[in-house]
Design a protein around this motif. Sequence first.
Motif, PDB file in Angstrom:
ATOM      1  N   ILE A 142      11.946  -5.858  -3.679  1.00 40.67           N
ATOM      2  CA  ILE A 142      12.632  -4.560  -3.662  1.00 40.67           C
ATOM      3  C   ILE A 142      14.138  -4.747  -3.588  1.00 40.67           C
ATOM      4  CG2 ILE A 142      12.973  -2.429  -2.352  1.00 40.67           C
ATOM      5  CD1 ILE A 142      10.016  -2.712  -1.470  1.00 40.67           C
ATOM      6  N   ILE A 154      15.440   0.145  -9.771  1.00 36.61           N
ATOM      7  CA  ILE A 154      14.444   0.331  -8.706  1.00 36.61           C
ATOM      8  C   ILE A 154      13.749   1.676  -8.853  1.00 36.61           C
ATOM      9  CG2 ILE A 154      15.918   1.354  -6.927  1.00 36.61           C
ATOM     10  CD1 ILE A 154      13.389  -1.449  -6.350  1.00 36.61           C
ATOM     11  N   LEU A 155      14.504   2.716  -9.267  1.00 38.27           N
ATOM     12  CA  LEU A 155      13.884   4.031  -9.465  1.00 38.27           C
ATOM     13  C   LEU A 155      12.941   4.022 -10.667  1.00 38.27           C
ATOM     14  CD1 LEU A 155      16.736   6.600  -8.683  1.00 38.27           C
ATOM     15  CD2 LEU A 155      14.677   6.134  -7.355  1.00 38.27           C
ATOM     16  N   PHE A 157      11.155   1.512 -11.640  1.00 41.76           N
ATOM     17  CA  PHE A 157       9.935   0.856 -11.183  1.00 41.76           C
ATOM     18  C   PHE A 157       9.112   1.783 -10.287  1.00 41.76           C
ATOM     19  CE2 PHE A 157       7.651  -1.890  -8.143  1.00 41.76           C
ATOM     20  CZ  PHE A 157       6.886  -2.614  -9.042  1.00 41.76           C
ATOM     21  N   VAL A 158       9.790   2.480  -9.379  1.00 48.33           N
ATOM     22  CA  VAL A 158       9.101   3.400  -8.464  1.00 48.33           C
ATOM     23  C   VAL A 158       8.451   4.543  -9.241  1.00 48.33           C
ATOM     24  CG1 VAL A 158       9.441   5.082  -6.602  1.00 48.33           C
ATOM     25  CG2 VAL A 158      10.495   2.822  -6.450  1.00 48.33           C
ATOM     26  N   LEU A 159       9.169   5.099 -10.213  1.00 45.00           N
ATOM     27  CA  LEU A 159       8.622   6.198 -11.014  1.00 45.00           C
ATOM     28  C   LEU A 159       7.394   5.743 -11.802  1.00 45.00           C
ATOM     29  CD1 LEU A 159      11.896   7.908 -12.308  1.00 45.00           C
ATOM     30  CD2 LEU A 159      10.261   8.825 -10.651  1.00 45.00           C
ATOM     31  N   LEU A 161       5.319   3.408 -10.873  1.00 44.59           N
ATOM     32  CA  LEU A 161       4.241   3.316  -9.884  1.00 44.59           C
ATOM     33  C   LEU A 161       3.692   4.692  -9.536  1.00 44.59           C
ATOM     34  CD1 LEU A 161       5.265   0.619  -7.230  1.00 44.59           C
ATOM     35  CD2 LEU A 161       3.309   0.579  -8.787  1.00 44.59           C
ATOM     36  N   VAL A 162       4.610   5.646  -9.350  1.00 43.60           N
ATOM     37  CA  VAL A 162       4.190   7.012  -9.008  1.00 43.60           C
ATOM     38  C   VAL A 162       3.338   7.600 -10.127  1.00 43.60           C
ATOM     39  CG1 VAL A 162       5.018   9.373  -8.617  1.00 43.60           C
ATOM     40  CG2 VAL A 162       6.107   7.449  -7.435  1.00 43.60           C
ATOM     41  N   ILE A 190       2.263  -5.736  -4.485  1.00 42.51           N
ATOM     42  CA  ILE A 190       3.465  -4.970  -4.151  1.00 42.51           C
ATOM     43  C   ILE A 190       3.823  -5.130  -2.678  1.00 42.51           C
ATOM     44  CG2 ILE A 190       4.401  -2.634  -3.937  1.00 42.51           C
ATOM     45  CD1 ILE A 190       2.868  -1.946  -6.508  1.00 42.51           C
ATOM     46  N   ALA A 194       7.198  -7.199  -1.176  1.00 40.47           N
ATOM     47  CA  ALA A 194       8.228  -6.430  -0.463  1.00 40.47           C
ATOM     48  C   ALA A 194       8.914  -7.252   0.616  1.00 40.47           C
ATOM     49  CB  ALA A 194       7.620  -5.170   0.147  1.00 40.47           C
TER      50      ALA A 194
END
Length: 518
Positions: A142, A154-155, A157-159, A161-162, A190, A194
């Motif tokens: 992260i 990072i966003l 990747f997060v989006l 995943l979401v 994941i 982290a």
Amino acid sequence: MSMDVSSSLRGWAILFGSAIVYAALATLIIRSISDWMYDLGKREPRDRWIIPSIFVLTATVGVLILVLKPHWISFLPDLLEQRLLKINGKENSMLERFAFYRDSIKMWQHQPIFGYGGSAWKTLVYTYQSNPYASILAHSFIFQTLVETGMFGILSFVLLLVWILIRVFRNRSRLSPEYGVMIIILAVLIMTSAIDFNMNFGYLICMLFIVMGMVSTIGRQASAKIKPVPVRLISNAAKPIAHLLFAIFLLYQSVNLIQSHSSFNAAQNAMLQKKPESVTFSWIDDAIKHAKDHPEYSAFKVMALLMRHDGQPDEVYLEESVKTLGQIKLFEKQNITLIEAELALYKVQNRIDEAQELVMNNLDVYPWNTILYDQAILGYFTKGFIAKQEHNLAKAEQYFHSAVDIFNRFDKQKNKLSQLPMGQAKGLPFKLAEKSMLALGQIYAMLHDWATAEKILKPFVSQIPKTRDELNANRWYEAVLFSQGNSPDAVKQLRKADPDGGPMMKELLAFIQEGYSS
């Protein structure tokens, strides 16, 4: 080359062998439990909580063991017992990770949107680190992604995943055991990445995105719309061709990087094994050929050229060093390894002013690099000594005070280590070289700060001096004691150890005692 190829093939064999064994075990496990899990999903709602309950219970027991540390863990194997006892918020590894994460935030704050680019963390860490630790990895996927790609990366990747989680939630009624296993693998990858650097291994990052792709296919159905034949042919051919071209490009890049890294390792081994210099240079030139922008390879070549020049002086080696540094600076303008190589070149060329300018320009950038402090102190000492020999006392005093300022700056930086949390490792040794300390003792002597000079020079005194440096340290220490007018017995002992040094001592005393304004 044959040795390097054989070790590479052995590595690939281990990787593929491990993958085959893992695939076989995974297949056996899935086949053995899939029917049971599928039947479990058809039972009454209350029975569906069996597996989640097992996970929750196991996690609860694990947390209780870590918090309470029950006496029965002493019956576990010693290695496992020690590992469990060390897991706490004050353990060395945890404290160091917290330091990595804090320093990552400091890096990210200067390039918050798009980050610094790939491999930025291991280059920037020497500027932002809170103590001189040796790690070149953030120990967190992260934080490393945050530094290298910023909020955008990072966003993204997060989006992603979401989006996958939303698909899983919407199609939870179609969730087969195979998808369940993939989700568990994804969660484990994941969560572990982290707090560790496992995503720096190429095969794990590939596995992560492969699993994400597999999980994202849940609920996806083939389109019922029939396309015209030409469109189908183009559509069916375009995607595989695009994938093939992209795969060829990636394979070429990978082979290039592997070849350069293999050649660099071969060059290092050739130097360690003291093989002919031509062998070392052929390997390092091949490494640079495949990776022209790699600073470590160019720095290694410069240091090898300077070593060759030291054994067999020739301007050709110095010219090649200058050329190598000039070429790498087109790609890499700020790198501590290159700076150290450039300083070594300046030292051989006796370019004192350029070396001092380079050091002072980078001392704030790399506050934990002891080589820069050493070079700064020795540079000011050399320039001050020359000025004093020329009887330019004002200029000499200015240089000597600059060296003292560097020493005070170093001492202030060193005091930060005492402020680290209890239990955290201090990192690499943070101390000046003996040559720098000896120079400081001489500087304080020439500034007539006799007490400080005596304190610094005393550890270098030898009862029976065997080398020129030991004899020099003894004479300076004797001069300091004599100038203070005390410790006559110590002066006599030093005089006995250096019976032929009388005339030189008179010259040294006259040189040291030549006055200053302060």
